[in-house]
Write an enzyme that holds these catalytic residues in place. Structure first.
Site, PDB file in Angstrom:
ATOM      1  CG  HIS A   1      43.171  30.146  28.691  1.00  0.00           C
ATOM      2  ND1 HIS A   1      42.197  31.444  27.490  1.00  0.00           N
ATOM      3  CD2 HIS A   1      42.961  29.428  28.994  1.00  0.00           C
ATOM      4  CE1 HIS A   1      41.094  30.571  28.006  1.00  0.00           C
ATOM      5  NE2 HIS A   1      40.922  29.481  28.462  1.00  0.00           N
TER       6      HIS A   1
ATOM      7  CG  ASP B   1      40.066  29.454  31.631  1.00  0.00           C
ATOM      8  OD1 ASP B   1      39.042  29.481  31.008  1.00  0.00           O
ATOM      9  OD2 ASP B   1      40.143  28.774  32.533  1.00  0.00           O
TER      10      ASP B   1
ATOM     11  CG  HIS C   1      36.588  29.493  26.903  1.00  0.00           C
ATOM     12  ND1 HIS C   1      36.373  30.175  27.682  1.00  0.00           N
ATOM     13  CD2 HIS C   1      37.919  28.996  26.776  1.00  0.00           C
ATOM     14  CE1 HIS C   1      37.019  29.760  28.548  1.00  0.00           C
ATOM     15  NE2 HIS C   1      38.058  28.799  28.522  1.00  0.00           N
TER      16      HIS C   1
ATOM     17  CD  GLU D   1      43.664  22.578  30.087  1.00  0.00           C
ATOM     18  OE1 GLU D   1      42.038  22.302  30.622  1.00  0.00           O
ATOM     19  OE2 GLU D   1      44.231  24.124  31.348  1.00  0.00           O
ATOM     20  CG  ASP D   2      41.775  22.375  26.602  1.00  0.00           C
ATOM     21  OD1 ASP D   2      41.846  20.876  27.349  1.00  0.00           O
ATOM     22  OD2 ASP D   2      40.787  22.733  26.418  1.00  0.00           O
TER      23      ASP D   2
END
Length: 193
Positions: free
Chosen positions: A54, A122, A30, A58-59
């Site tokens: 990116h 994204d 991704h 966040e992950d």
């Protein structure tokens, strides 16, 4: 090694073992796809590095401070513009709408074109995956998400599309609009804003 090479290596390690929701597809594909899409709109290696990175804050356990130390303040700032506040201690289902509203507002307020380019990479990558899963699985697709109402996703991608309207002359924007119409036929399009 270039900054993009380093970002790819870093992202591969950060996302190691992760898969896309509802699939066995390695997650790293991704952010690589997001960067490939971004590369159709810019050749700026720092922007492409930020596109690859990116989702790491966040992950994954990676922090913005770690990104800034390794890749500099511009990359960290671009990644921060794409990073949702996951609100630890609250369920993703209960915060979904708020997080998406914040993402849309953040994108609308940020004047940087490169932020929009990364967001387009994204979101178009996400729409591609959603469309492919919809073709394969039908409405079972929605069960894989924290928000299972397809119309909530329609709202989010319509509003994101409107916020990305400055990119409408790029083929990536045209593909975004096309996939949006395929996933939510008959709904108002990002182009209608």
């Amino acid at each position: 090694m270039t900054i993009l090479d380093e970002a790819i290596s870093f992202a591969v390690q950060a996302h190691s073992g992760a898969v896309r929701k509802g699939s066995t597809v390695p997650y790293i594909l991704h952010p690589l796809e997001a960067a490939a899409i971004a590369s159709t709109m810019t050749e700026d290696q720092t922007v492409l590095a930020a596109a690859v990175l990116h989702d790491v804050v966040e992950d994954t356990p990676c922090t913005l401070e770690q990104l800034e130390a390794r890749f500099g303040p511009r990359v960290a700032s671009l990644v921060a513009a794409e990073t949702e506040d996951k609100r630890p201690g609250q369920t993703p289902e209960s915060t979904w709408r708020l997080r998406k509203e914040e993402a849309i507002d953040r994108l609308r307020r940020d004047p940087r074109r490169e932020v929009r380019i990364i967001a387009m990479g994204d979101k178009l990558s996400n729409l591609r995956a959603m469309y492919q899963a919809l073709v394969r699985e039908g409405d079972l697709l929605w069960a894989r998400f924290h928000q299972q109402d397809p119309m909530a996703h329609c709202w989010y991608y319509r509003e994101m599309g409107a916020a990305l309207n400055c990119l409408r002359d790029y083929p990536a924007w045209q593909e975004y609009w096309h996939l949006y119409q395929q996933i939510w036929p008959g709904q108002p399009s990002p182009l209608s804003r």
